[in-house]
Design an enzyme around this catalytic site. Structure first.
Site, PDB file in Angstrom:
ATOM      1  N   ASN A   7       1.234  -1.447  -0.021  1.00 58.54           N
ATOM      2  CA  ASN A   7       0.446  -0.008   0.057  1.00 58.54           C
ATOM      3  C   ASN A   7       1.111   1.587  -0.256  1.00 58.54           C
ATOM      4  O   ASN A   7       1.434   1.136   1.161  1.00 58.54           O
ATOM      5  CB  ASN A   7      -0.838  -0.889   1.228  1.00 58.54           C
ATOM      6  CG  ASN A   7      -1.929   0.843   1.055  1.00 58.54           C
ATOM      7  OD1 ASN A   7      -2.018   1.911   0.600  1.00 58.54           O
ATOM      8  ND2 ASN A   7      -2.590   1.132   2.236  1.00 58.54           N
ATOM      9  N   ARG A  91      -2.751  -1.878  -3.552  1.00 62.81           N
ATOM     10  CA  ARG A  91      -3.608  -1.083  -3.614  1.00 62.81           C
ATOM     11  C   ARG A  91      -4.088   0.208  -4.276  1.00 62.81           C
ATOM     12  O   ARG A  91      -3.114   0.724  -4.300  1.00 62.81           O
ATOM     13  CB  ARG A  91      -4.296  -0.943  -1.871  1.00 62.81           C
ATOM     14  CG  ARG A  91      -4.663   0.188  -1.692  1.00 62.81           C
ATOM     15  CD  ARG A  91      -5.105   0.553  -0.203  1.00 62.81           C
ATOM     16  NE  ARG A  91      -6.328   1.046   0.279  1.00 62.81           N
ATOM     17  CZ  ARG A  91      -6.631   2.394   0.554  1.00 62.81           C
ATOM     18  NH1 ARG A  91      -4.969   3.273   0.957  1.00 62.81           N
ATOM     19  NH2 ARG A  91      -7.439   3.516   0.916  1.00 62.81           N
ATOM     20  N   HIS A 208     -18.259   0.152   7.129  1.00 63.36           N
ATOM     21  CA  HIS A 208     -16.771   0.265   7.944  1.00 63.36           C
ATOM     22  C   HIS A 208     -16.296   1.817   8.535  1.00 63.36           C
ATOM     23  O   HIS A 208     -17.050   2.873   7.490  1.00 63.36           O
ATOM     24  CB  HIS A 208     -16.081   0.847   6.390  1.00 63.36           C
ATOM     25  CG  HIS A 208     -14.908   0.637   6.778  1.00 63.36           C
ATOM     26  ND1 HIS A 208     -13.844  -0.044   6.011  1.00 63.36           N
ATOM     27  CD2 HIS A 208     -14.083   1.188   7.220  1.00 63.36           C
ATOM     28  CE1 HIS A 208     -12.340  -0.109   6.642  1.00 63.36           C
ATOM     29  NE2 HIS A 208     -12.679   1.599   6.692  1.00 63.36           N
ATOM     30  N   ARG A 241     -13.528  14.451   8.485  1.00 65.62           N
ATOM     31  CA  ARG A 241     -13.801  15.227   7.759  1.00 65.62           C
ATOM     32  C   ARG A 241     -15.492  15.364   7.585  1.00 65.62           C
ATOM     33  O   ARG A 241     -15.968  14.142   8.572  1.00 65.62           O
ATOM     34  CB  ARG A 241     -13.799  13.553   6.197  1.00 65.62           C
ATOM     35  CG  ARG A 241     -12.746  13.144   5.287  1.00 65.62           C
ATOM     36  CD  ARG A 241     -12.617  12.861   5.022  1.00 65.62           C
ATOM     37  NE  ARG A 241     -11.385  11.726   4.927  1.00 65.62           N
ATOM     38  CZ  ARG A 241     -11.393  10.934   4.535  1.00 65.62           C
ATOM     39  NH1 ARG A 241     -12.517   9.803   3.873  1.00 65.62           N
ATOM     40  NH2 ARG A 241     -10.264   9.801   4.560  1.00 65.62           N
ATOM     41  N   MET A 284     -12.057   8.197  18.249  1.00 63.66           N
ATOM     42  CA  MET A 284     -12.838   7.908  19.139  1.00 63.66           C
ATOM     43  C   MET A 284     -12.931   7.449  20.396  1.00 63.66           C
ATOM     44  O   MET A 284     -13.536   7.951  21.652  1.00 63.66           O
ATOM     45  CB  MET A 284     -14.053   6.772  18.356  1.00 63.66           C
ATOM     46  CG  MET A 284     -15.272   6.502  18.642  1.00 63.66           C
ATOM     47  SD  MET A 284     -16.324   7.672  19.146  1.00 63.66           S
ATOM     48  CE  MET A 284     -17.354   7.792  17.443  1.00 63.66           C
ATOM     49  N   ILE A 332     -13.546   2.058  14.792  1.00 63.71           N
ATOM     50  CA  ILE A 332     -14.333   2.133  15.384  1.00 63.71           C
ATOM     51  C   ILE A 332     -15.370   0.563  15.314  1.00 63.71           C
ATOM     52  O   ILE A 332     -15.979   0.071  16.561  1.00 63.71           O
ATOM     53  CB  ILE A 332     -15.408   3.428  14.775  1.00 63.71           C
ATOM     54  CG1 ILE A 332     -14.559   4.864  15.430  1.00 63.71           C
ATOM     55  CG2 ILE A 332     -16.760   3.683  15.905  1.00 63.71           C
ATOM     56  CD1 ILE A 332     -15.028   5.592  14.867  1.00 63.71           C
ATOM     57  N   GLU A 334     -14.891  -2.109  14.898  1.00 62.41           N
ATOM     58  CA  GLU A 334     -14.665  -3.103  15.705  1.00 62.41           C
ATOM     59  C   GLU A 334     -14.413  -3.159  17.295  1.00 62.41           C
ATOM     60  O   GLU A 334     -14.753  -4.387  17.684  1.00 62.41           O
ATOM     61  CB  GLU A 334     -13.521  -4.326  14.890  1.00 62.41           C
ATOM     62  CG  GLU A 334     -13.531  -4.519  14.143  1.00 62.41           C
ATOM     63  CD  GLU A 334     -11.884  -4.172  13.103  1.00 62.41           C
ATOM     64  OE1 GLU A 334     -11.699  -4.904  13.449  1.00 62.41           O
ATOM     65  OE2 GLU A 334     -12.157  -4.524  12.331  1.00 62.41           O
ATOM     66  N   GLU A 385      -8.103  -6.421   4.144  1.00 68.61           N
ATOM     67  CA  GLU A 385      -8.489  -5.775   3.430  1.00 68.61           C
ATOM     68  C   GLU A 385      -6.834  -6.421   2.159  1.00 68.61           C
ATOM     69  O   GLU A 385      -6.370  -6.619   1.121  1.00 68.61           O
ATOM     70  CB  GLU A 385      -7.963  -3.972   3.316  1.00 68.61           C
ATOM     71  CG  GLU A 385      -9.159  -3.243   2.813  1.00 68.61           C
ATOM     72  CD  GLU A 385      -9.479  -1.564   3.683  1.00 68.61           C
ATOM     73  OE1 GLU A 385      -9.156  -2.066   5.191  1.00 68.61           O
ATOM     74  OE2 GLU A 385      -9.623  -1.158   2.417  1.00 68.61           O
TER      75      GLU A 385
END
Ligand code: ADP
Length: 399
Positions: A7, A91, A208, A241, A284, A332, A334, A385
């Site tokens: 990645n 990726r 997700h 965001r 979080m 968050i 999971e 992923e």
């Protein structure tokens, strides 16, 4: 067969080496601060000492060379020679409309990824540097690209078109693409497998939720709709965001605050979301802690995050005319029992009941957290992923 998953970002490169015989991770690591004289390399594997070194790595070619050197190193490495790496999977964030599946890298594929630079200026050029760096270091090894957008290419026009002049779609391909597709594909497949039901028979909402967050309405294993849009800014409230806002706010703020377009763009991407509302953090865990300690702004950020997610779940249940599975994944999704509880508490009308004891259990595997008689199954599905990239790479190159 061994597959290296990469990645590549503009200044970082993460990697995992998989043994595809049992899908185990032989080694993983990252190169950070590429382009600086003090790049940091970290590497770990099951039975060898960890590596952490600081050295000058000025480009991606050198970064990949360093990764290979470590992988074959007699003290830290896990393979004896580079020739043990059979294929490399990358990726790639944006596959536009051209890529509906993962593909083997060819000159034409590279040219198409280049044409998509405009749509993902922060990501695709960096991925291309990664692909070229592998090509330079390992010229005979096949490479595969796996796109974050590909899984969502099944969306119908009604979901992917924006109600703006159609010429903008024709000229510039302005439409919803959606992201996190590799994750949504992986977790929806795992959920069906866990439930022992054919994916074709299920209507799912996949959430997700990490720093970046998106949800997807998945019918029969195919995306019907997803919350991120032409860029990853649309949809849910995220760490930094904004997610959905009235687009008229943009010219209004430019006018009132005398900001430039790029400053507003940066405000919406980097200084909004939970960070802006809590005034504290985009994380979080910190918001949860502060909220429990009585911080009103942290509570507001938490409540807004949950409320906006609930609205999407409701909208997608309506869009699919039903829902069988609600699943949570990413940092968050999971790990945060409190977010899952708060989301589910407000949508019991869907026929969904959470089991509090199961919800607060700490497990790293796929698990059901709804009560046995809950009509809608609620699952926590750890995403992976990299594994899906490794699987696609293996499938396409092992023919
Ligand atoms: P990214 O989008 O960067 O891949 P992740 O999927 O790693 O993000 O998710 C990061 C988010 O997950 C952060 O907001 C972090 O606070 C949250 N998170 C991780 N562990 C926990 C936890 N135990 N409780 C609540 N939130 C958590």
């Amino acid at each position: 067969m061994k597959v290296l998953v990469i990645n590549a970002g503009s200044s970082s490169l993460k990697y995992q080496l998989y043994n595809m015989m049992d899908e185990s991770v032989l080694a993983s690591g990252r190169v950070e601060r590429i382009g600086m004289d003090s790049s940091i390399v970290t590497h770990e594997s099951a039975n060898k000492p960890e590596v952490r070194d600081v050295r000058e790595i000025l480009d991606h070619v050198t970064a990949v060379k360093r990764v290979i050197d470590i992988l074959v190193h007699p003290d830290f490495g896990v393979i004896t020679s580079m020739s043990e790496i059979d294929a490399v999977g990358h990726r790639v964030v944006h596959g536009g409309e051209a890529f509906k599946h993962s593909v083997i890298v060819t000159q034409e594929v590279k040219a198409e990824i280049k044409r998509l630079f405009d749509l993902a200026p922060l990501h695709n050029p960096a991925h291309m540097m990664g692909i070229n760096a592998v090509e330079t270091n390992m010229p005979n090894v096949p490479q595969v690209v796996v796109f974050d957008t590909a899984f969502h290419q099944t969306m119908p026009e009604t979901s992917y078109l924006y109600p703006i002049p159609k010429v903008l779609y024709r000229r510039h391909k302005i439409r919803r693409y959606g992201f996190h597709g590799t994750s949504h594909a992986y977790v929806s497949g795992e959920a069906a497998r866990f439930l022992g039901k054919p994916i074709e028979s299920l209507k799912m909402v996949s959430c997700h939720i990490g720093n970046g967050a998106s949800c997807a309405a998945i019918v029969g294993g195919k995306t019907l709709d997803t919350s991120m849009g032409m860029t990853p800014l649309e949809g849910l409230m995220m760490g930094t965001r904004s997610g959905d806002i009235d687009p008229a706010i943009v010219p209004f703020v430019i006018n009132k605050e005398e900001l430039t377009l790029s400053e507003v763009n940066s405000m919406l991407n980097k200084h909004s979301g939970m960070q802006a509302i809590s005034g504290l953090s985009s994380d979080m865990r910190e918001i949860d802690e502060a909220m429990n300690a009585g911080d009103a702004n942290a509570k507001l950020a938490f409540d807004m995050f949950v409320y906006r997610l609930r609205k999407y779940i409701g909208a997608y249940a309506a869009a699919m005319n039903g829902i069988d599975v609600l699943l949570f994944t990413a940092g968050i999704g999971e790990n945060s029992a409190s977010v899952r509880r708060a989301v589910c508490e407000g949508i019991t009308f869907l026929g969904l009941e959470l089991d509090d004891a199961l919800n607060t259990e700490r497990k790293k595997t796929v698990r059901e957290i709804s009560k046995p008689d809950s009509r809608v199954k609620v699952l926590v599905v750890p995403t992976n992923e990299e594994l899906l990239i490794a699987r696609d790479t293996y499938k396409l190159t092992n023919v």
